[in-house]
Design a protein around this motif. Structure first.
Motif, PDB file in Angstrom:
ATOM      1  N   SER A 363       0.848  -1.192   0.000  1.00  0.00           N
ATOM      2  CA  SER A 363       0.000   0.000   0.000  1.00  0.00           C
ATOM      3  C   SER A 363       0.880   1.239   0.000  1.00  0.00           C
ATOM      4  N   SER A 364       0.401   2.294  -0.642  1.00  0.00           N
ATOM      5  CA  SER A 364       1.211   3.498  -0.839  1.00  0.00           C
ATOM      6  C   SER A 364       1.477   4.254   0.457  1.00  0.00           C
ATOM      7  N   ASP A 365       0.676   3.987   1.516  1.00  0.00           N
ATOM      8  CA  ASP A 365       0.893   4.670   2.789  1.00  0.00           C
ATOM      9  C   ASP A 365       1.943   3.986   3.651  1.00  0.00           C
ATOM     10  N   GLY A 366       2.524   2.889   3.156  1.00  0.00           N
ATOM     11  CA  GLY A 366       3.549   2.191   3.908  1.00  0.00           C
ATOM     12  C   GLY A 366       3.042   1.263   4.980  1.00  0.00           C
ATOM     13  N   ARG A 367       1.735   1.083   5.069  1.00  0.00           N
ATOM     14  CA  ARG A 367       1.162   0.250   6.137  1.00  0.00           C
ATOM     15  C   ARG A 367       1.221  -1.237   5.810  1.00  0.00           C
ATOM     16  N   TRP A 368       0.832  -1.609   4.583  1.00  0.00           N
ATOM     17  CA  TRP A 368       0.639  -3.013   4.261  1.00  0.00           C
ATOM     18  C   TRP A 368       1.582  -3.488   3.154  1.00  0.00           C
ATOM     19  N   ALA A 369       1.880  -4.774   3.192  1.00  0.00           N
ATOM     20  CA  ALA A 369       2.521  -5.463   2.073  1.00  0.00           C
ATOM     21  C   ALA A 369       1.748  -6.750   1.838  1.00  0.00           C
ATOM     22  N   VAL A 370       1.821  -7.272   0.611  1.00  0.00           N
ATOM     23  CA  VAL A 370       1.068  -8.480   0.277  1.00  0.00           C
ATOM     24  C   VAL A 370       1.904  -9.321  -0.676  1.00  0.00           C
ATOM     25  N   GLY A 371       1.734 -10.631  -0.579  1.00  0.00           N
ATOM     26  CA  GLY A 371       2.439 -11.521  -1.483  1.00  0.00           C
ATOM     27  C   GLY A 371       1.703 -12.828  -1.653  1.00  0.00           C
ATOM     28  N   ASP A 372       1.952 -13.508  -2.782  1.00  0.00           N
ATOM     29  CA  ASP A 372       1.434 -14.861  -2.963  1.00  0.00           C
ATOM     30  C   ASP A 372       2.603 -15.840  -2.930  1.00  0.00           C
ATOM     31  N   ASP A 373       2.304 -17.132  -2.952  1.00  0.00           N
ATOM     32  CA  ASP A 373       3.350 -18.147  -2.998  1.00  0.00           C
ATOM     33  C   ASP A 373       2.989 -19.212  -4.021  1.00  0.00           C
ATOM     34  N   PHE A 374       3.798 -20.264  -4.118  1.00  0.00           N
ATOM     35  CA  PHE A 374       3.570 -21.280  -5.135  1.00  0.00           C
ATOM     36  C   PHE A 374       2.263 -22.040  -4.931  1.00  0.00           C
ATOM     37  N   SER A 375       1.733 -22.047  -3.709  1.00  0.00           N
ATOM     38  CA  SER A 375       0.455 -22.722  -3.458  1.00  0.00           C
ATOM     39  C   SER A 375      -0.725 -21.855  -3.871  1.00  0.00           C
ATOM     40  N   ARG A 376      -0.440 -20.630  -4.329  1.00  0.00           N
ATOM     41  CA  ARG A 376      -1.438 -19.629  -4.731  1.00  0.00           C
ATOM     42  C   ARG A 376      -2.198 -19.063  -3.528  1.00  0.00           C
ATOM     43  N   SER A 377      -1.616 -19.200  -2.329  1.00  0.00           N
ATOM     44  CA  SER A 377      -2.170 -18.537  -1.147  1.00  0.00           C
ATOM     45  C   SER A 377      -1.690 -17.089  -1.120  1.00  0.00           C
ATOM     46  N   VAL A 378      -2.474 -16.210  -0.489  1.00  0.00           N
ATOM     47  CA  VAL A 378      -2.160 -14.782  -0.430  1.00  0.00           C
ATOM     48  C   VAL A 378      -1.998 -14.381   1.032  1.00  0.00           C
ATOM     49  N   TYR A 379      -0.870 -13.703   1.328  1.00  0.00           N
ATOM     50  CA  TYR A 379      -0.533 -13.319   2.691  1.00  0.00           C
ATOM     51  C   TYR A 379      -0.465 -11.800   2.810  1.00  0.00           C
ATOM     52  N   LEU A 380      -1.023 -11.272   3.903  1.00  0.00           N
ATOM     53  CA  LEU A 380      -0.983  -9.839   4.210  1.00  0.00           C
ATOM     54  C   LEU A 380       0.026  -9.603   5.319  1.00  0.00           C
ATOM     55  N   ILE A 381       0.854  -8.571   5.159  1.00  0.00           N
ATOM     56  CA  ILE A 381       1.840  -8.205   6.172  1.00  0.00           C
ATOM     57  C   ILE A 381       1.540  -6.809   6.678  1.00  0.00           C
ATOM     58  N   ASP A 382       1.389  -6.678   8.015  1.00  0.00           N
ATOM     59  CA  ASP A 382       1.184  -5.377   8.646  1.00  0.00           C
ATOM     60  C   ASP A 382       2.556  -4.823   9.025  1.00  0.00           C
ATOM     61  N   ARG A 383       3.047  -3.887   8.241  1.00  0.00           N
ATOM     62  CA  ARG A 383       4.397  -3.362   8.440  1.00  0.00           C
ATOM     63  C   ARG A 383       4.513  -2.500   9.691  1.00  0.00           C
ATOM     64  N   ARG A 384       3.394  -2.015  10.227  1.00  0.00           N
ATOM     65  CA  ARG A 384       3.427  -1.166  11.415  1.00  0.00           C
ATOM     66  C   ARG A 384       3.159  -1.946  12.700  1.00  0.00           C
ATOM     67  N   ASN A 385       3.015  -3.237  12.572  1.00  0.00           N
ATOM     68  CA  ASN A 385       2.719  -4.070  13.736  1.00  0.00           C
ATOM     69  C   ASN A 385       3.707  -5.231  13.793  1.00  0.00           C
TER      70      ASN A 385
END
Length: 439
Positions: A363-385
């Motif tokens: 996210s452009s505000d620097g709060r969140w990051a997101v990624g997928d993996d080979f299993s096609r699962s999607v993970y959210l990362i809270d960069r401020r926590n």
């Protein structure tokens, strides 16, 4: 001609007349609960047309935040827009397109390349989405040239094609030029890179040029001695470009940045020979997300991380020989964030097992990051926590025709993916929206 045949002919003519830009399709919108994570997923398309989203290096939503633009075979390969609330689907191009679809962030405009009538030339086309979508809703559609404007045509000698990126000022677009044109701008004696890796890609030279959308003026930006891929503009800082050395896998130096006047060419993240860097995406004025892959087992080790088998040839890259001792977890890996100004890199997160995070965004505000993996699962990362990581959704089928490619919207409240979760054949993909949890 008999009356019955006259009626049939009239219907056919009517169908042809309306089978163009602005034609509307019924809503396919469905809300589905992820059976594992409980996340409520909004599928904006749900039928087997062969849909795919725009690549994560480029915006997905129109500037008003109401429509998602995507690629599909529903209208014969033309681009479509779907209204996130109503599910209405509208065709937004006519005459085809090639390469990347570019949505403006400040105006209701769409830009793309399409083949010109003269071989080896490409038109750069502007679509007035605001006017088109309004006329489509009102039933007052006009001919295609009322909405589509040719901003300029690239000369054949440029060998233009591939990725195109719209600058933040929405006055210029950047695009790749071929070996002959690129070589004209290289310093004498420059060493041209050969193909790299088992896929025999990466050989140069290539270059980047830009076109002014008002005048059609073309200027050369930069030439490099390798194959260019994934050209993207910093959507928050005019005149700044990020691109990659494309090899189809691990590159000697994947990520690069340059300014629109050709100055400042440098590696974005200077990588080590053992690092497998991929899928860079500008996510804010000063930040680029990328993946440092940890998907390959350590040679000779008793354990280690390995990518899951999928039964689909080529579904997960980097498992073939010839890439060297790269992409292992002997060194730090994960979703990396590079600061364009300070040049510092931090790891936002990594899965404890499996392939690790693969296609990434933030996210452009620097709060969140997101990624997928080979299993096609999607993970959210809270960069401020404390970089807390949560699986948002899974079960999107490793047999799918492509990967999820998660991408945030402009305000960081939603993530778009492409998914085969609803597909009966396990391959056909649909457009899906994932909400970012408020807590």
């Amino acid at each position: 001609m008999k009356p019955r045949y006259l009626a049939v002919a009239a219907l056919l003519l009517c169908g042809v007349a309306h089978a163009g830009i602005g034609q509307r399709f019924p809503s396919e919108r469905k809300v589905v609960k992820d059976p594992v994570t409980g996340t409520m997923l909004t599928f904006l398309t749900s039928k087997p047309h062969g849909d795919s989203k725009i690549y994560p290096t480029h915006p997905q939503w129109t500037s008003d935040g109401q429509w998602v633009v995507f690629r599909s075979k529903l209208a014969g390969g033309e681009a479509l827009a779907v209204n996130e609330q109503t599910g209405d689907i509208v065709q937004v191009t006519e005459g085809g397109y090639t390469g990347m679809l570019n949505l403006a962030r400040k105006s209701m405009k769409l830009y793309f390349m399409r083949n010109d009538a003269t071989p080896k030339r490409l038109q750069i086309v502007e679509v007035d989405l605001g006017r088109l979508l309004a006329d489509s809703a009102a039933g007052t559609l006009k001919p295609a040239d009322a909405y589509q404007r040719i901003a300029g045509t690239t000369p054949a000698e440029l060998q233009a094609g591939g990725d195109m990126a719209l600058d933040a000022d929405e006055e210029w677009v950047y695009f790749r030029v071929g070996p002959e044109e690129a070589a004209r701008h290289l310093a004498p004696g420059t060493r041209i890179e050969p193909a790299f890796g088992p896929r025999k890609m990466g050989a140069g030279p290539n270059g980047i040029a830009r076109m002014n959308l008002k005048t059609g003026e073309i200027r050369h930006v930069v030439s490099v001695p390798f194959q260019i891929g994934h050209i993207q503009a910093n959507l928050y800082n005019p005149g700044e470009i990020v691109f990659c050395w494309e090899t189809g896998g691990k590159s000697p130096q994947r990520t690069w940045t340059v300014l629109a006047d050709g100055s400042g060419l440098r590696p974005l993240y200077p990588e080590a020979p053992y690092e497998w860097v991929t899928h860079e995406a500008v996510i804010g004025k000063d930040e680029v997300a990328m993946s440092i892959m940890g998907h390959r087992p350590v040679p000779g080790a008793g354990g280690g991380v390995s990518a899951p088998a999928t039964g689909v040839d080529g579904a997960n890259p980097g498992q073939d020989d010839g890439w060297g001792n790269t992409g292992t977890r002997e060194k730090p890996t994960g979703l990396a964030i590079v600061n364009l100004r300070t040049r510092t890199m931090t790891i936002a997160g990594q899965t404890p097992s499996g392939s690790g995070l693969w296609h990434v965004h933030g996210s452009s505000d620097g709060r969140w990051a997101v990624g997928d993996d080979f299993s096609r699962s999607v993970y959210l990362i809270d960069r401020r926590n404390g970089n807390k990581m949560t699986m948002l959704t899974t079960g999107h089928k490793t047999t799918a025709a492509d990967h999820p490619h998660p991408t945030f919207n402009a305000d960081g409240t939603k993530i778009e993916i492409q998914s085969a979760m609803l597909s009966e054949d396990g391959r056909t993909m649909n457009i899906c929206i994932i909400p970012v949890p408020k807590d």
